[in-house]
Design a protein around this motif. Sequence first.
Motif, PDB file in Angstrom:
ATOM      1  N   GLU A  86      -8.710 -30.858 -13.243  1.00 17.67           N
ATOM      2  CA  GLU A  86      -8.376 -29.508 -12.844  1.00 17.67           C
ATOM      3  C   GLU A  86      -9.608 -28.849 -12.243  1.00 17.67           C
ATOM      4  O   GLU A  86     -10.738 -29.276 -12.485  1.00 17.67           O
ATOM      5  CB  GLU A  86      -7.853 -28.687 -14.022  1.00 17.67           C
ATOM      6  N   GLY A  87      -9.363 -27.832 -11.431  1.00  9.63           N
ATOM      7  CA  GLY A  87     -10.487 -27.157 -10.807  1.00  9.63           C
ATOM      8  C   GLY A  87     -10.019 -26.207  -9.740  1.00  9.63           C
ATOM      9  O   GLY A  87      -8.815 -26.035  -9.495  1.00  9.63           O
ATOM     10  N   LEU A  88     -10.977 -25.572  -9.080  1.00  8.49           N
ATOM     11  CA  LEU A  88     -10.705 -24.588  -8.048  1.00  8.49           C
ATOM     12  C   LEU A  88     -11.395 -25.019  -6.760  1.00  8.49           C
ATOM     13  O   LEU A  88     -12.610 -25.264  -6.744  1.00  8.49           O
ATOM     14  CB  LEU A  88     -11.215 -23.213  -8.480  1.00  8.49           C
ATOM     15  N   LEU A  89     -10.614 -25.153  -5.705  1.00  8.93           N
ATOM     16  CA  LEU A  89     -11.150 -25.482  -4.388  1.00  8.93           C
ATOM     17  C   LEU A  89     -11.254 -24.205  -3.573  1.00  8.93           C
ATOM     18  O   LEU A  89     -10.265 -23.473  -3.426  1.00  8.93           O
ATOM     19  CB  LEU A  89     -10.236 -26.475  -3.672  1.00  8.93           C
ATOM     20  N   ARG A  90     -12.435 -23.942  -3.035  1.00  4.71           N
ATOM     21  CA  ARG A  90     -12.651 -22.755  -2.221  1.00  4.71           C
ATOM     22  C   ARG A  90     -12.754 -23.127  -0.751  1.00  4.71           C
ATOM     23  O   ARG A  90     -12.692 -24.298  -0.395  1.00  4.71           O
ATOM     24  CB  ARG A  90     -13.905 -22.019  -2.682  1.00  4.71           C
ATOM     25  N   GLU A  91     -12.891 -22.124   0.088  1.00  9.80           N
ATOM     26  CA  GLU A  91     -12.942 -22.341   1.538  1.00  9.80           C
ATOM     27  C   GLU A  91     -13.977 -23.414   1.888  1.00  9.80           C
ATOM     28  O   GLU A  91     -15.127 -23.346   1.465  1.00  9.80           O
ATOM     29  CB  GLU A  91     -13.286 -21.041   2.245  1.00  9.80           C
ATOM     30  N   GLY A  92     -13.539 -24.419   2.647  1.00 13.13           N
ATOM     31  CA  GLY A  92     -14.428 -25.496   3.066  1.00 13.13           C
ATOM     32  C   GLY A  92     -14.468 -26.679   2.124  1.00 13.13           C
ATOM     33  O   GLY A  92     -14.956 -27.746   2.494  1.00 13.13           O
ATOM     34  N   ASP A  93     -13.975 -26.500   0.893  1.00  8.62           N
ATOM     35  CA  ASP A  93     -13.911 -27.619  -0.051  1.00  8.62           C
ATOM     36  C   ASP A  93     -12.726 -28.521   0.274  1.00  8.62           C
ATOM     37  O   ASP A  93     -11.744 -28.094   0.885  1.00  8.62           O
ATOM     38  CB  ASP A  93     -13.753 -27.118  -1.485  1.00  8.62           C
ATOM     39  N   ALA A  94     -12.817 -29.768  -0.170  1.00 11.76           N
ATOM     40  CA  ALA A  94     -11.728 -30.725   0.029  1.00 11.76           C
ATOM     41  C   ALA A  94     -11.541 -31.535  -1.244  1.00 11.76           C
ATOM     42  O   ALA A  94     -12.430 -31.599  -2.096  1.00 11.76           O
ATOM     43  CB  ALA A  94     -12.022 -31.648   1.209  1.00 11.76           C
ATOM     44  N   GLN A  95     -10.378 -32.140  -1.359  1.00  6.54           N
ATOM     45  CA  GLN A  95     -10.141 -33.088  -2.449  1.00  6.54           C
ATOM     46  C   GLN A  95      -9.499 -34.344  -1.874  1.00  6.54           C
ATOM     47  O   GLN A  95      -8.730 -34.282  -0.921  1.00  6.54           O
ATOM     48  CB  GLN A  95      -9.264 -32.497  -3.545  1.00  6.54           C
ATOM     49  N   TRP A  96      -9.866 -35.467  -2.488  1.00 10.97           N
ATOM     50  CA  TRP A  96      -9.312 -36.765  -2.105  1.00 10.97           C
ATOM     51  C   TRP A  96      -8.646 -37.324  -3.354  1.00 10.97           C
ATOM     52  O   TRP A  96      -9.315 -37.741  -4.291  1.00 10.97           O
ATOM     53  CB  TRP A  96     -10.420 -37.695  -1.621  1.00 10.97           C
ATOM     54  N   MET A  97      -7.328 -37.278  -3.379  1.00  9.98           N
ATOM     55  CA  MET A  97      -6.595 -37.686  -4.572  1.00  9.98           C
ATOM     56  C   MET A  97      -5.849 -38.990  -4.309  1.00  9.98           C
ATOM     57  O   MET A  97      -5.061 -39.084  -3.369  1.00  9.98           O
ATOM     58  CB  MET A  97      -5.599 -36.606  -4.999  1.00  9.98           C
ATOM     59  N   THR A  98      -6.095 -39.979  -5.144  1.00  7.16           N
ATOM     60  CA  THR A  98      -5.373 -41.239  -5.097  1.00  7.16           C
ATOM     61  C   THR A  98      -4.207 -41.158  -6.066  1.00  7.16           C
ATOM     62  O   THR A  98      -4.412 -41.133  -7.284  1.00  7.16           O
ATOM     63  CB  THR A  98      -6.295 -42.417  -5.475  1.00  7.16           C
ATOM     64  N   ALA A  99      -2.995 -41.081  -5.540  1.00  2.00           N
ATOM     65  CA  ALA A  99      -1.825 -41.030  -6.420  1.00  2.00           C
ATOM     66  C   ALA A  99      -1.589 -42.384  -7.076  1.00  2.00           C
ATOM     67  O   ALA A  99      -1.221 -42.469  -8.249  1.00  2.00           O
ATOM     68  CB  ALA A  99      -0.595 -40.597  -5.629  1.00  2.00           C
ATOM     69  N   GLY A 100      -1.780 -43.464  -6.294  1.00  2.00           N
ATOM     70  CA  GLY A 100      -1.611 -44.793  -6.851  1.00  2.00           C
ATOM     71  C   GLY A 100      -0.260 -44.967  -7.514  1.00  2.00           C
ATOM     72  O   GLY A 100       0.773 -44.605  -6.954  1.00  2.00           O
ATOM     73  N   ARG A 101      -0.275 -45.466  -8.743  1.00  2.00           N
ATOM     74  CA  ARG A 101       0.979 -45.786  -9.426  1.00  2.00           C
ATOM     75  C   ARG A 101       1.743 -44.556  -9.888  1.00  2.00           C
ATOM     76  O   ARG A 101       2.900 -44.663 -10.298  1.00  2.00           O
ATOM     77  CB  ARG A 101       0.704 -46.703 -10.610  1.00  2.00           C
ATOM     78  N   GLY A 102       1.113 -43.388  -9.830  1.00  2.00           N
ATOM     79  CA  GLY A 102       1.866 -42.192 -10.145  1.00  2.00           C
ATOM     80  C   GLY A 102       1.032 -41.074 -10.724  1.00  2.00           C
ATOM     81  O   GLY A 102       0.244 -41.293 -11.642  1.00  2.00           O
ATOM     82  N   VAL A 103       1.181 -39.881 -10.156  1.00  2.00           N
ATOM     83  CA  VAL A 103       0.502 -38.699 -10.661  1.00  2.00           C
ATOM     84  C   VAL A 103       1.407 -37.499 -10.424  1.00  2.00           C
ATOM     85  O   VAL A 103       2.178 -37.474  -9.454  1.00  2.00           O
ATOM     86  CB  VAL A 103      -0.868 -38.503  -9.973  1.00  2.00           C
ATOM     87  N   THR A 104       1.379 -36.541 -11.318  1.00  2.00           N
ATOM     88  CA  THR A 104       2.018 -35.248 -11.086  1.00  2.00           C
ATOM     89  C   THR A 104       0.926 -34.202 -11.024  1.00  2.00           C
ATOM     90  O   THR A 104      -0.085 -34.290 -11.750  1.00  2.00           O
ATOM     91  CB  THR A 104       3.024 -34.884 -12.195  1.00  2.00           C
ATOM     92  N   HIS A 105       1.108 -33.222 -10.142  1.00  2.00           N
ATOM     93  CA  HIS A 105       0.083 -32.183 -10.047  1.00  2.00           C
ATOM     94  C   HIS A 105       0.689 -30.871  -9.568  1.00  2.00           C
ATOM     95  O   HIS A 105       1.828 -30.809  -9.117  1.00  2.00           O
ATOM     96  CB  HIS A 105      -1.089 -32.631  -9.167  1.00  2.00           C
ATOM     97  N   VAL A 106      -0.133 -29.824  -9.674  1.00  2.00           N
ATOM     98  CA  VAL A 106       0.202 -28.482  -9.216  1.00  2.00           C
ATOM     99  C   VAL A 106      -0.908 -28.032  -8.291  1.00  2.00           C
ATOM    100  O   VAL A 106      -2.091 -28.199  -8.592  1.00  2.00           O
ATOM    101  CB  VAL A 106       0.325 -27.500 -10.402  1.00  2.00           C
ATOM    102  N   GLU A 107      -0.516 -27.454  -7.139  1.00  2.00           N
ATOM    103  CA  GLU A 107      -1.461 -26.863  -6.198  1.00  2.00           C
ATOM    104  C   GLU A 107      -1.064 -25.401  -6.026  1.00  2.00           C
ATOM    105  O   GLU A 107       0.020 -25.116  -5.535  1.00  2.00           O
ATOM    106  CB  GLU A 107      -1.414 -27.592  -4.858  1.00  2.00           C
ATOM    107  N   ASN A 108      -1.952 -24.497  -6.410  1.00  2.00           N
ATOM    108  CA  ASN A 108      -1.582 -23.090  -6.457  1.00  2.00           C
ATOM    109  C   ASN A 108      -2.638 -22.201  -5.815  1.00  2.00           C
ATOM    110  O   ASN A 108      -3.837 -22.339  -6.111  1.00  2.00           O
ATOM    111  CB  ASN A 108      -1.405 -22.639  -7.910  1.00  2.00           C
ATOM    112  N   ALA A 109      -2.185 -21.284  -4.959  1.00  2.00           N
ATOM    113  CA  ALA A 109      -3.056 -20.206  -4.514  1.00  2.00           C
ATOM    114  C   ALA A 109      -3.304 -19.267  -5.685  1.00  2.00           C
ATOM    115  O   ALA A 109      -2.524 -19.211  -6.644  1.00  2.00           O
ATOM    116  CB  ALA A 109      -2.404 -19.451  -3.359  1.00  2.00           C
ATOM    117  N   LEU A 110      -4.391 -18.524  -5.622  1.00  2.00           N
ATOM    118  CA  LEU A 110      -4.674 -17.549  -6.665  1.00  2.00           C
ATOM    119  C   LEU A 110      -3.623 -16.440  -6.619  1.00  2.00           C
ATOM    120  O   LEU A 110      -3.056 -16.150  -5.566  1.00  2.00           O
ATOM    121  CB  LEU A 110      -6.074 -16.969  -6.482  1.00  2.00           C
ATOM    122  N   PRO A 111      -3.345 -15.816  -7.753  1.00  2.00           N
ATOM    123  CA  PRO A 111      -2.319 -14.765  -7.784  1.00  2.00           C
ATOM    124  C   PRO A 111      -2.575 -13.683  -6.738  1.00  2.00           C
ATOM    125  O   PRO A 111      -3.701 -13.197  -6.589  1.00  2.00           O
ATOM    126  CB  PRO A 111      -2.441 -14.204  -9.205  1.00  2.00           C
ATOM    127  N   GLY A 112      -1.512 -13.359  -6.003  1.00  2.00           N
ATOM    128  CA  GLY A 112      -1.591 -12.294  -5.014  1.00  2.00           C
ATOM    129  C   GLY A 112      -2.281 -12.667  -3.718  1.00  2.00           C
ATOM    130  O   GLY A 112      -2.544 -11.801  -2.877  1.00  2.00           O
TER     131      GLY A 112
END
Length: 282
Positions: A86-112
């Motif tokens: 878990e974590g917070l990605l800010r402007e200019g940040d990136a993530q590289w996620m390997t789903a592979g055999r299976g992952v569930t996740h949530v991607e959410n903007a900050l409230p408002g």
Amino acid sequence: MNSERLLVDRAVARIDDPIAVAGNVAGHRARRLIDGTETAFSDPFILMAEDWMPRDAFAKHPHRGIETVTLVLDGAVEHADSGGNEGLLREGDAQWMTAGRGVTHVENALPGTIAHTVQLWVNLAARDKMTAPRYQTLRRARVPVRHEPGAVIRLLSGTSGDVSSDTLNYVPVTAIDATLDAGGSFDQALAPDYNAFVLVLNGEALVGPDETTVRAGALAWLTHGDGSSASKVRIAASAAETRVLLFAGAPLREPIAFGGPFVMNTPSEIKQAFADYRSGRF
């Protein structure tokens, strides 16, 4: 002999510039930059979307058989997944996620808020589709940077000039986030068989030996290499503060089966993915 002359110059093969459409929650807009209908053409890249996402636009959902690359263009995105990341990605940040055999996740903007992002799906080879999930955060301030006159090239993956990234990926991918002044330019070497495209985020780019104009919002696919000779592409800017993304990757040339958020090789594997997800085996 000048080795530079042996490089094949990649040119622009076609330009796509899809319109934004409303998403599935109020305030969500999206552009499908790569739509998954021409997988042999875009291989190993499956889908790419540009999103203006409010909170709850991407509630809990699964993936299998791919890697996702997400870049935050504006705002911030909270991430949490079934692997405990878990974590917070800010402007200019990136993530590289390997789903592979299976992952569930949530991607959410900050409230408002509305977060502006691009996300690319990279296919996994059949031998790697059931690999263990993996998550990498690529902070803007920490990625390797190559400097050329009038150009700052941030390297998210692969190699550019004499700069290399330690980002892990199963399919070899070069990923660049570059900002150029008007008149600035850089050359990027590409492997002979890599499939590549350029997405212009801001400004206006001149791509390839013909200096094809690619305006903000447009995605330009490059011509393919000849399969044997090293190649390169030149990217220049005709407007100040031009920002481009360049992705290039080795094609897999394998059959593809889609099932919503799952990308496998056969329909039976898609059926199994749904069964595994529903029974809680992700």
